[in-house]
Design an enzyme around this catalytic site. Structure first.
Site, mmCIF file in Angstrom:
data_model
loop_
_atom_site.group_PDB
_atom_site.id
_atom_site.type_symbol
_atom_site.label_atom_id
_atom_site.label_comp_id
_atom_site.label_asym_id
_atom_site.label_seq_id
_atom_site.Cartn_x
_atom_site.Cartn_y
_atom_site.Cartn_z
ATOM 1 N N SER A 275 0.855 -1.188 0.000
ATOM 2 C CA SER A 275 0.000 0.000 0.000
ATOM 3 C C SER A 275 0.886 1.231 0.000
ATOM 4 O O SER A 275 1.867 1.296 0.753
ATOM 5 C CB SER A 275 -0.898 0.012 1.239
ATOM 6 N N GLU A 276 0.560 2.221 -0.831
ATOM 7 C CA GLU A 276 1.440 3.381 -0.955
ATOM 8 C C GLU A 276 1.488 4.236 0.300
ATOM 9 O O GLU A 276 2.348 5.101 0.430
ATOM 10 C CB GLU A 276 1.070 4.237 -2.172
#
Length: 215
Positions: free
Chosen positions: A49-50
């Site tokens: 997940s960024e």
């Protein structure tokens, strides 16, 4: 066809793109559901997940909810065994450095040259572009999943995108409720029809020009 059935087709086909030992980023919305359909023989898959998590686990039960543990779509998630946390800069360094094997993203429009528009509609409120602009150029493979037609019955697969671009020529594979396309050297190729779909349906529902490479 029922909307849920259409979406199920897309999600299940997208899950076939996932192979063992991949690091994968799933876009918000429909792409997050792909994780539930991974084939049993696929092992050691790591979801990134960024906002700073590698090793996203299943959605939490009510007892497991931790408001500090969220994905990029601000949904609460769990951390899989062996997961790691890091800051936003480190996360984008992974993406920009080419360390994401596969990105599965939603789309508003895709052009026949593999251009993608998926982050804003002019005149409407936008939360932000998120990581999409980095993912489409940093991930080793970009798969876009979306409905073939919009709610007005218009094709979302265009000769040229009308919405602002997230990236030009970035899409490798496009999966819709009607068909699967691949893009190679700026050429769009029809490679599969979804179950219970005819070639005539795809032709009538697609504004873009494409080659036929059905097996």
């Amino acid at each position: 066809m029922d909307k849920k059935v259409q979406r199920k087709k897309i999600i299940q086909r997208a899950a076939q793109e996932i192979k063992s030992d991949m690091v994968i980023n799933l876009g918000i919305g429909m792409p997050t559901l792909v994780a539930n359909e991974i084939n049993d023989h696929v092992e050691n898959v790591y979801f990134q997940s960024e906002n700073g998590l590698l090793g996203i686990g299943p959605y939490p039960t009510e007892a497991e909810v931790d408001p500090d543990l969220i994905n990029a779509g601000k949904e609460t998630v769990t951390a899989a065994k062996g997961a790691s946390y890091f800051d936003n800069a480190e996360s984008f360094a992974m993406i920009r450095g080419g360390h994401i094997d596969l990105a599965i993203l939603g789309g508003m429009e895709v052009s026949e040259k593999g251009d993608l528009a998926n982050y804003m509609i002019p005149g409407k409120l936008v939360k932000g572009m998120g990581g999409a602009m980095d993912l489409v150029v940093g991930a080793q493979k970009v798969v876009v999943i979306m409905d073939h037609m919009n709610k007005h019955g218009e094709s979302k697969i265009k000769a040229q995108c009308e919405l602002p671009l997230t990236g030009a020529g970035v899409v490798n594979t496009l999966i819709t409720d009607l068909a699967v396309f691949q893009f190679e050297n700026g050429v769009m190729k029809l490679i599969e029809l979804q179950p219970d779909t005819t070639l005539e349906q795809v032709e009538a529902s697609t504004d873009a020009h494409f080659e036929y490479h059905l097996k």
